[in-house]
Design a protein around this motif. Sequence first.
Motif, PDB file in Angstrom:
ATOM      1  N   VAL A   1       0.871  -1.167   0.000  1.00 33.41           N
ATOM      2  CA  VAL A   1       0.000   0.000   0.000  1.00 33.41           C
ATOM      3  C   VAL A   1       0.914   1.225   0.000  1.00 33.41           C
ATOM      4  CG1 VAL A   1      -1.738   1.314   1.247  1.00 33.41           C
ATOM      5  CG2 VAL A   1      -1.840  -1.190   1.242  1.00 33.41           C
ATOM      6  N   ILE A   2       0.832   2.009  -1.067  1.00 30.58           N
ATOM      7  CA  ILE A   2       1.615   3.244  -1.159  1.00 30.58           C
ATOM      8  C   ILE A   2       0.635   4.402  -1.188  1.00 30.58           C
ATOM      9  CG2 ILE A   2       3.279   4.591  -2.480  1.00 30.58           C
ATOM     10  CD1 ILE A   2       4.415   1.995  -3.590  1.00 30.58           C
ATOM     11  N   HIS A   3       0.762   5.257  -0.181  1.00 37.09           N
ATOM     12  CA  HIS A   3      -0.125   6.419  -0.052  1.00 37.09           C
ATOM     13  C   HIS A   3       0.735   7.673  -0.172  1.00 37.09           C
ATOM     14  CE1 HIS A   3      -3.708   8.550   1.162  1.00 37.09           C
ATOM     15  NE2 HIS A   3      -2.963   9.269   1.992  1.00 37.09           N
ATOM     16  N   THR A   4       0.331   8.586  -1.054  1.00 32.72           N
ATOM     17  CA  THR A   4       1.075   9.817  -1.282  1.00 32.72           C
ATOM     18  C   THR A   4       0.171  11.003  -0.986  1.00 32.72           C
ATOM     19  OG1 THR A   4       2.272   8.687  -3.048  1.00 32.72           O
ATOM     20  CG2 THR A   4       2.485  11.081  -2.956  1.00 32.72           C
ATOM     21  N   MET A   5       0.640  11.891  -0.113  1.00 34.63           N
ATOM     22  CA  MET A   5      -0.174  13.024   0.305  1.00 34.63           C
ATOM     23  C   MET A   5       0.640  14.316   0.173  1.00 34.63           C
ATOM     24  SD  MET A   5      -2.060  13.600   3.979  1.00 34.63           S
ATOM     25  CE  MET A   5      -2.870  12.019   3.858  1.00 34.63           C
ATOM     26  N   HIS A   6       0.026  15.328  -0.408  1.00 31.27           N
ATOM     27  CA  HIS A   6       0.668  16.633  -0.511  1.00 31.27           C
ATOM     28  C   HIS A   6       0.916  17.177   0.891  1.00 31.27           C
ATOM     29  CE1 HIS A   6       1.414  20.794  -1.633  1.00 31.27           C
ATOM     30  NE2 HIS A   6       1.578  20.357  -2.877  1.00 31.27           N
ATOM     31  N   GLU A   7       2.048  17.816   1.089  1.00 32.33           N
ATOM     32  CA  GLU A   7       2.437  18.347   2.394  1.00 32.33           C
ATOM     33  C   GLU A   7       1.360  19.268   2.986  1.00 32.33           C
ATOM     34  OE1 GLU A   7       6.300  20.662   4.187  1.00 32.33           O
ATOM     35  OE2 GLU A   7       5.527  21.324   2.238  1.00 32.33           O
ATOM     36  N   ASP A   8       0.717  20.088   2.161  1.00 35.43           N
ATOM     37  CA  ASP A   8      -0.307  21.005   2.665  1.00 35.43           C
ATOM     38  C   ASP A   8      -1.471  20.250   3.293  1.00 35.43           C
ATOM     39  OD1 ASP A   8       1.227  23.111   1.771  1.00 35.43           O
ATOM     40  OD2 ASP A   8       0.051  23.425  -0.061  1.00 35.43           O
ATOM     41  N   ILE A   9      -1.904  19.173   2.657  1.00 35.95           N
ATOM     42  CA  ILE A   9      -2.997  18.357   3.191  1.00 35.95           C
ATOM     43  C   ILE A   9      -2.548  17.676   4.478  1.00 35.95           C
ATOM     44  CG2 ILE A   9      -4.523  16.393   2.742  1.00 35.95           C
ATOM     45  CD1 ILE A   9      -5.137  18.861   1.014  1.00 35.95           C
ATOM     46  N   PHE A  10      -1.336  17.123   4.456  1.00 36.75           N
ATOM     47  CA  PHE A  10      -0.798  16.451   5.646  1.00 36.75           C
ATOM     48  C   PHE A  10      -0.752  17.406   6.835  1.00 36.75           C
ATOM     49  CE2 PHE A  10       2.593  14.958   8.431  1.00 36.75           C
ATOM     50  CZ  PHE A  10       2.297  13.617   8.539  1.00 36.75           C
ATOM     51  N   ASN A  11      -0.230  18.610   6.622  1.00 37.68           N
ATOM     52  CA  ASN A  11      -0.131  19.591   7.691  1.00 37.68           C
ATOM     53  C   ASN A  11      -1.506  20.025   8.196  1.00 37.68           C
ATOM     54  OD1 ASN A  11       2.667  19.597   7.785  1.00 37.68           O
ATOM     55  ND2 ASN A  11       2.851  21.254   6.295  1.00 37.68           N
ATOM     56  N   THR A  12      -2.450  20.195   7.302  1.00 37.01           N
ATOM     57  CA  THR A  12      -3.802  20.581   7.699  1.00 37.01           C
ATOM     58  C   THR A  12      -4.455  19.489   8.534  1.00 37.01           C
ATOM     59  OG1 THR A  12      -4.052  21.962   5.733  1.00 37.01           O
ATOM     60  CG2 THR A  12      -6.077  21.270   6.842  1.00 37.01           C
ATOM     61  N   MET A  13      -4.261  18.243   8.157  1.00 40.06           N
ATOM     62  CA  MET A  13      -4.855  17.132   8.897  1.00 40.06           C
ATOM     63  C   MET A  13      -4.267  17.003  10.305  1.00 40.06           C
ATOM     64  SD  MET A  13      -5.106  14.141   6.025  1.00 40.06           S
ATOM     65  CE  MET A  13      -5.383  12.917   7.277  1.00 40.06           C
TER      66      MET A  13
END
Length: 89
Positions: free
Chosen positions: A74-86
């Motif tokens: 399972v490879i999950h890729t998330m933009h830094e902005d979304i990660f920080n907001t979460m």
Amino acid sequence: MKAVITVTGKDTVGIIAEVATLCAKHDANILDITQSVLGEYFAMIMLADISKLGIEFSAFVDTLSALGESKGLVIHTMHEDIFNTMHHI
């Protein structure tokens, strides 16, 4: 711009190499990486600079996900902005 890439699944030879190769192919520069093997299970978190990404971010996400599916990961890729907001309190 950065992306957080996580990889989980059964440990096999070459997981880091394959993810890194795909990142390099699309001009995503790996800034930091940590990985653990717990018994037969593999877990990795990677931070990549995507400011010079050679393809659309959504296509990059799909490409990494497809690699994961082909390898039983399972490879999950998330933009830094979304990660920080979460993770912002």
